[in-house]
Design a protein around this motif. Structure first.
Motif, PDB file in Angstrom:
ATOM      1  N   SER A   1       0.833  -1.194   0.000  1.00  0.00           N
ATOM      2  CA  SER A   1       0.000   0.000   0.000  1.00  0.00           C
ATOM      3  C   SER A   1       0.868   1.244   0.000  1.00  0.00           C
ATOM      4  O   SER A   1       1.968   1.246   0.561  1.00  0.00           O
ATOM      5  N   LEU A   2       0.363   2.293  -0.630  1.00  0.00           N
ATOM      6  CA  LEU A   2       1.031   3.587  -0.618  1.00  0.00           C
ATOM      7  C   LEU A   2       0.128   4.603   0.046  1.00  0.00           C
ATOM      8  O   LEU A   2      -1.079   4.615  -0.191  1.00  0.00           O
ATOM      9  N   LYS A   3       0.710   5.467   0.860  1.00  0.00           N
ATOM     10  CA  LYS A   3      -0.029   6.584   1.438  1.00  0.00           C
ATOM     11  C   LYS A   3       0.496   7.848   0.792  1.00  0.00           C
ATOM     12  O   LYS A   3       1.677   8.168   0.900  1.00  0.00           O
ATOM     13  N   ILE A   4      -0.372   8.549   0.095  1.00  0.00           N
ATOM     14  CA  ILE A   4       0.005   9.772  -0.608  1.00  0.00           C
ATOM     15  C   ILE A   4       0.047  10.928   0.395  1.00  0.00           C
ATOM     16  O   ILE A   4      -0.890  11.119   1.176  1.00  0.00           O
ATOM     17  N   ALA A   5       1.107  11.702   0.359  1.00  0.00           N
ATOM     18  CA  ALA A   5       1.292  12.809   1.294  1.00  0.00           C
ATOM     19  C   ALA A   5       0.235  13.893   1.116  1.00  0.00           C
ATOM     20  O   ALA A   5      -0.216  14.172   0.004  1.00  0.00           O
ATOM     21  N   ARG A   6      -0.145  14.508   2.222  1.00  0.00           N
ATOM     22  CA  ARG A   6      -1.144  15.582   2.238  1.00  0.00           C
ATOM     23  C   ARG A   6      -0.742  16.736   1.320  1.00  0.00           C
ATOM     24  O   ARG A   6      -1.592  17.374   0.705  1.00  0.00           O
ATOM     25  N   SER A   7       0.542  17.006   1.200  1.00  0.00           N
ATOM     26  CA  SER A   7       0.997  18.132   0.379  1.00  0.00           C
ATOM     27  C   SER A   7       0.596  17.994  -1.079  1.00  0.00           C
ATOM     28  O   SER A   7       0.483  18.995  -1.792  1.00  0.00           O
ATOM     29  N   PHE A   8       0.351  16.776  -1.541  1.00  0.00           N
ATOM     30  CA  PHE A   8      -0.048  16.572  -2.932  1.00  0.00           C
ATOM     31  C   PHE A   8      -1.542  16.773  -3.159  1.00  0.00           C
ATOM     32  O   PHE A   8      -1.989  16.857  -4.299  1.00  0.00           O
ATOM     33  N   VAL A   9      -2.330  16.812  -2.096  1.00  0.00           N
ATOM     34  CA  VAL A   9      -3.789  16.926  -2.266  1.00  0.00           C
ATOM     35  C   VAL A   9      -4.393  18.131  -1.560  1.00  0.00           C
ATOM     36  O   VAL A   9      -5.593  18.358  -1.638  1.00  0.00           O
TER      37      VAL A   9
ATOM     38  N   ILE B   1      -4.228   2.120  -1.764  1.00  0.00           N
ATOM     39  CA  ILE B   1      -3.787   3.504  -1.630  1.00  0.00           C
ATOM     40  C   ILE B   1      -4.537   4.172  -0.485  1.00  0.00           C
ATOM     41  O   ILE B   1      -5.715   3.931  -0.280  1.00  0.00           O
ATOM     42  N   ILE B   2      -3.803   4.984   0.256  1.00  0.00           N
ATOM     43  CA  ILE B   2      -4.361   5.822   1.309  1.00  0.00           C
ATOM     44  C   ILE B   2      -3.976   7.240   0.933  1.00  0.00           C
ATOM     45  O   ILE B   2      -2.826   7.506   0.590  1.00  0.00           O
ATOM     46  N   VAL B   3      -4.936   8.160   1.000  1.00  0.00           N
ATOM     47  CA  VAL B   3      -4.645   9.541   0.632  1.00  0.00           C
ATOM     48  C   VAL B   3      -4.847  10.417   1.858  1.00  0.00           C
ATOM     49  O   VAL B   3      -5.963  10.538   2.365  1.00  0.00           O
ATOM     50  N   ALA B   4      -3.777  11.009   2.343  1.00  0.00           N
ATOM     51  CA  ALA B   4      -3.855  11.895   3.504  1.00  0.00           C
ATOM     52  C   ALA B   4      -4.561  13.183   3.126  1.00  0.00           C
ATOM     53  O   ALA B   4      -4.358  13.719   2.039  1.00  0.00           O
ATOM     54  N   GLY B   5      -5.419  13.672   3.993  1.00  0.00           N
ATOM     55  CA  GLY B   5      -6.049  14.966   3.783  1.00  0.00           C
ATOM     56  C   GLY B   5      -7.286  14.952   2.912  1.00  0.00           C
ATOM     57  O   GLY B   5      -7.703  16.001   2.433  1.00  0.00           O
ATOM     58  N   MET B   6      -7.903  13.821   2.691  1.00  0.00           N
ATOM     59  CA  MET B   6      -9.106  13.755   1.854  1.00  0.00           C
ATOM     60  C   MET B   6     -10.358  13.778   2.730  1.00  0.00           C
ATOM     61  O   MET B   6     -11.158  12.870   2.730  1.00  0.00           O
TER      62      MET B   6
END
Length: 72
Positions: free
Chosen positions: A25-33, A60-65
């Protein structure tokens, strides 16, 4: 068992790790979203980043969504 990569795309969480480790799994950094609702460039970058785990059959996990507007 597998490895979950946090803040993918920053620092040591690099593309090479996707080949060298059993990543699940990948966690996408908050700065990208952070500015998806107001910035077309950020939307394009986020779509490209999300395509990576999708193409590799990873979760995938997306921080800040936190808001529905960011999912559109």
């Amino acid at each position: 068992m597998g490895i979950y990569v946090d803040d993918f795309g920053t620092g040591y969480a690099a593309f090479n790790n996707l080949k060298n480790f059993p990543v699940k799994s990948l966690k996408i950094a908050r700065s990208f979203v952070r500015d998806l609702a107001s910035d077309l460039s950020d939307r394009g970058i986020a779509k490209a980043i999300v395509a990576i785990p999708d193409g590799l059959n990873l979760s995938i996990i997306v921080a800040g969504m936190e808001t529905p507007a960011k999912w559109e």
